[in-house]
Enzyme design. Structure first.
Site, mmCIF file in Angstrom:
data_model
loop_
_atom_site.group_PDB
_atom_site.id
_atom_site.type_symbol
_atom_site.label_atom_id
_atom_site.label_comp_id
_atom_site.label_asym_id
_atom_site.label_seq_id
_atom_site.Cartn_x
_atom_site.Cartn_y
_atom_site.Cartn_z
ATOM 1 N N GLU A 60 34.428 31.952 35.014
ATOM 2 C CA GLU A 60 35.575 31.946 35.927
ATOM 3 C C GLU A 60 35.191 32.251 37.365
ATOM 4 O OE1 GLU A 60 35.775 32.981 32.863
ATOM 5 O OE2 GLU A 60 37.461 31.865 32.043
ATOM 6 N N HIS A 129 44.366 39.711 25.997
ATOM 7 C CA HIS A 129 44.774 38.323 26.214
ATOM 8 C C HIS A 129 46.283 38.189 26.378
ATOM 9 C CE1 HIS A 129 40.768 37.974 24.504
ATOM 10 N NE2 HIS A 129 40.713 36.738 24.935
#
Lengths: 337, 409
Positions: A60, A129
């Protein structure tokens, strides 16, 4: 007017904007060959090729920085995060570089880019998450933050964001991708930033919410109707820029506020909204503001525990009743945390 | 040492207003002394001290309205009041760090006589400020005793378009117009007047009224009345209205179709015959009820009506005296009114308006003659009864009045 899924609305927005402007490109994990982890970008690589739809490695920070570089030299990238939790790996890139490059370069470089993906929980994806990130990104000057709760809003707002020259955090929700709704057709359907959507008019209490939680807020309003309490429900949509005028107009009408967010309360956006309302509409308040928020715990895995940490129509309706409660009356408290 | 609370003086009473305190703080009171006058929706009542002592503290001021059961005063030996104070104030939300140019300054906190900060919502304070309402005289019904908007609105003199509230006791100045004032605001309407206004306006707006008039030959009835009144001392003198009440009561007993009431889309029935008798007082119309009038003789009815009327004039009617009516009789004959149509008293199915007994020309056997006639008009609630039912009722009342021995059976 077509009836399509939220995911299709996002796809159409990206496709139309990529057709309209060659500089728009998409990058992220599995967006190309796999046709999208959640099939948002299905068919886009076939249509636009590998130079405009990039499959990235699981890195990322790396691909966020790469997207910024592309933006600085003239492209208009869309970065997809598989979930917003993973943006934390790129946090430095977003906060220190994307948000500040225009300021620090005196406008010589800008970052016309959209960072998008799903946030939030309710799918048993557990602590790492299931987070909501809006508070962290709204806090940092230089970023716009936008949410969409319906397919129409998803398409109209995403198109506006792609055309906007600022870096924009676009927050979707896993629980919304299958949601179907009417979406106006045509490549020029856009929704402006900074405009909230009044989902339901009412007179007794204002319920503010956004993203998936707005649907629970609307259900809460229906529950309250049975008790002859008239709730006004407002979907904020863009959180920055915020439609403060719509909020204050509603507060001046109802004098009572409930804020419902999936995100945590401490230093959260719900507290931000409370502060703004007390600051600008102090004399209009007939009761303290009630905030119904995610419980201050890492999201549990067990389904029943997970459900307890997220506000629902009942807890939101109870909060509304608390704003109207009188001395000696039972003030409903149904949250366990 | 005792707390005086707002007494419940009738089944339906939910709140009362302190009209006037007859004693002041510090006065010695004896058990049985009248300490205050209280007004409910329908009557004014005096309350007495239930024990002797010193009136330590008046908690609810004149003009204020509180629910039944609320403390209104404290009678004690001497010394500090013992009524528990309001809950300690919880922390208020943090005030803004800076105010925008358009935000008005918050009003200063108003300490109560016991030195604690008065709790009122910002909106309540704003309205109080704008309407010149003294917050210390406002009772708070919000959590922790907080004063909220609705609490202040009770004290705000209504503008013509505002929601109704308890009026202030001092008259507002007359509105001046270019041509000079015609109407001047008078003293605040009494509670009786307010209740009449509200209930009868609601009746006229929601009950579909129909009207039927019939003429009654009262010759025989008046002769019987004269005979009964000639019995001498020791017998209550009957008025024509007593005969009418008895006739109405007996008819209601016999006619089940008239013992109905329409409410909330349902028809209710009753076995009782409770006849309300309209009494005109200076402060307004009040309708005491003769319960089970069908089981009572003419003299008993006459006694009761006289007693109730006297009680009404003295302001001593209790809520049980005027609750539970199933039909009403209103008589304006003493004013010479020939006939009129009355407004139904919900939830009753009808009301009978009775005019004066007078000599009028009538046709008998083809010739004009002098007749003694009285007109009665029934107003009926068409949801509960139909024209035919009302007509039958009138016919039966007429029959009993024209054959008055039926009334003394």
């Amino acid at each position: 007017m077509a009836v399509i899924q939220y995911r299709e609305a996002l796809r159409e927005a990206m496709r139309e904007e990529m057709e309209r402007d060659d500089r728009v490109c998409l990058m992220g994990e599995e967006v190309g060959g796999y046709n999208g982890a959640y099939r948002i970008s299905e068919g886009l690589m076939d249509q636009f090729g590998r130079m405009r739809v990039l499959d990235t490695p699981i890195a990322e920070e790396g691909f966020t920085g790469m997207a910024l570089g592309a933006a600085m030299v003239g492209l208009r990238p869309i970065v997809e995060y598989m979930t917003w939790n993973f943006s934390l790996v790129a946090f430095d890139m977003i906060i220190n570089h994307i948000a500040k490059v225009r300021y620090m370069s005196d406008g010589q470089f800008t970052a016309p880019m959209v960072l998008r993906g799903p946030q939030g929980g309710g799918q048993q994806l557990t602590a790492q998450h299931s987070q909501c990130v809006e508070a962290w990104y709204i806090h940092c000057p230089g970023l716009y933050v936008v949410t969409a709760a319906t397919p129409a809003d998803a398409k109209g707002l995403l198109k506006t964001c792609i055309r906007n020259d600022n870096p924009i955090i676009f927050l979707e929700h896993l629980g919304l991708y299958n949601l179907k709704g009417e979406v106006p057709e045509g490549p020029d359907f856009t929704i402006p930033l900074g405009v909230a959507d009044i989902r339901k008019q009412g007179t007794d209490v204002t319920i503010l919410s956004y993203s998936k939680m707005i649907h629970s807020a609307v259900q809460a309003a229906e529950l309250l109707e049975r008790d002859e309490i008239s709730a006004e429900v407002i979907d904020l949509r863009s959180l920055r820029p915020l439609d403060l005028d719509a909020i204050l107009a509603s507060v001046r009408k109802t004098h009572r506020v409930v804020i419902a967010t999936e995100a945590w309360q401490d230093s959260g956006f719900s507290r931000e909204l409370s502060g703004l309302i007390y600051q600008h509409a102090f004399d209009e308040m007939d009761a303290p503001i009630e905030e119904v928020t995610g419980a201050p715990v890492p999201m549990p895995y067990a389904k029943n525990l997970e459900a307890m940490t997220i506000p629902n129509a009942e807890t939101i309706a109870d909060a509304a009743r608390r704003t109207l409660a009188r001395s000696g009356e039972f003030a409903p408290i149904t949250r366990l945390v | 040492m005792g707390i005086v609370t707002m007494p419940k003086m009738g089944d339906t009473m939910e709140e009362g207003t302190i009209v006037v305190w007859r004693v002041k703080e510090g006065d010695r009171v004896k058990e049985g002394d009248v300490i205050a006058e209280i007004e409910t929706e329908k009557a004014a009542i005096e309350i007495e001290a239930f024990e002797s002592g010193v009136l330590n503290r008046i908690i609810v001021k004149e003009g204020q309205t509180v629910p039944v059961g609320e403390p209104i005063a404290e009678i004690g030996g001497s010394g500090a009041p013992t009524v528990p104070q309001a809950a300690p104030p919880k922390s208020e939300p943090a005030p803004p760090a800076k105010e925008s140019a358009t935000a008005p300054l918050p009003s200063p906190s108003v300490p109560t006589e016991h030195g604690e900060r008065l709790k009122a919502s910002p909106l309540a304070r704003k309205i109080a400020r704008e309407s010149n309402v003294d917050l210390t005289s406002v009772r708070g019904t919000g959590p922790g005793g907080r004063i909220v908007k609705d609490d202040v609105m009770i004290h705000v003199t209504p503008a013509p378009s505002a929601t109704p509230s308890v009026p202030v006791t001092t008259p507002a100045p007359a509105p001046t117009t270019a041509t000079g004032a015609v109407w001047t605001v008078g003293p605040a309407p009494s509670r009786v007047r307010q209740v009449i206004a509200r209930r009868l306006a609601e009746s006229k707006q929601t009950v579909p009224h129909f009207y039927l008039t019939i003429s009654v030959d009262m010759k025989a009835a008046m002769e019987l009345r004269a005979q009964l009144n000639g019995r001498g001392e020791g017998f209550r003198k009957l008025s024509p209205n007593d005969l009418i009440i008895k006739a109405v009561a007996d008819t209601l007993r016999a006619q089940a179709a008239m013992r109905v009431s329409w409410k909330d889309d349902s028809i209710y029935t009753t076995e009782r015959v409770n006849v309300g008798v309209a009494v005109a007082l200076p402060e307004g119309l009040i309708v005491p009820v003769v319960r089970d009038a069908d089981t009572k003789s003419l003299s008993v009815i006459a006694d009761e009506v006289a007693a109730l009327a006297a009680k009404a004039r003295d302001g001593k009617l209790l809520p049980d005296d005027y609750a539970g009516g199933t039909f009403t009789v209103s008589n304006l004959g003493m004013f010479g009114i020939e006939d009129f149509s009355a407004i139904i008293n919900p939830p009753e199915p009808g009301i009978l308006a009775v005019g004066a007994v007078s000599e009028v020309p009538v046709i008998e056997d083809g010739y004009t003659a002098i007749g003694t006639r009285m007109k009665m008009t029934i107003s009926g609630d068409h949801r509960a009864i139909d024209g035919a039912v009302g007509a039958q009722f009138l016919q039966e009342v007429k029959r009993r009045l024209e054959n008055p021995l039926l009334l003394v059976e």
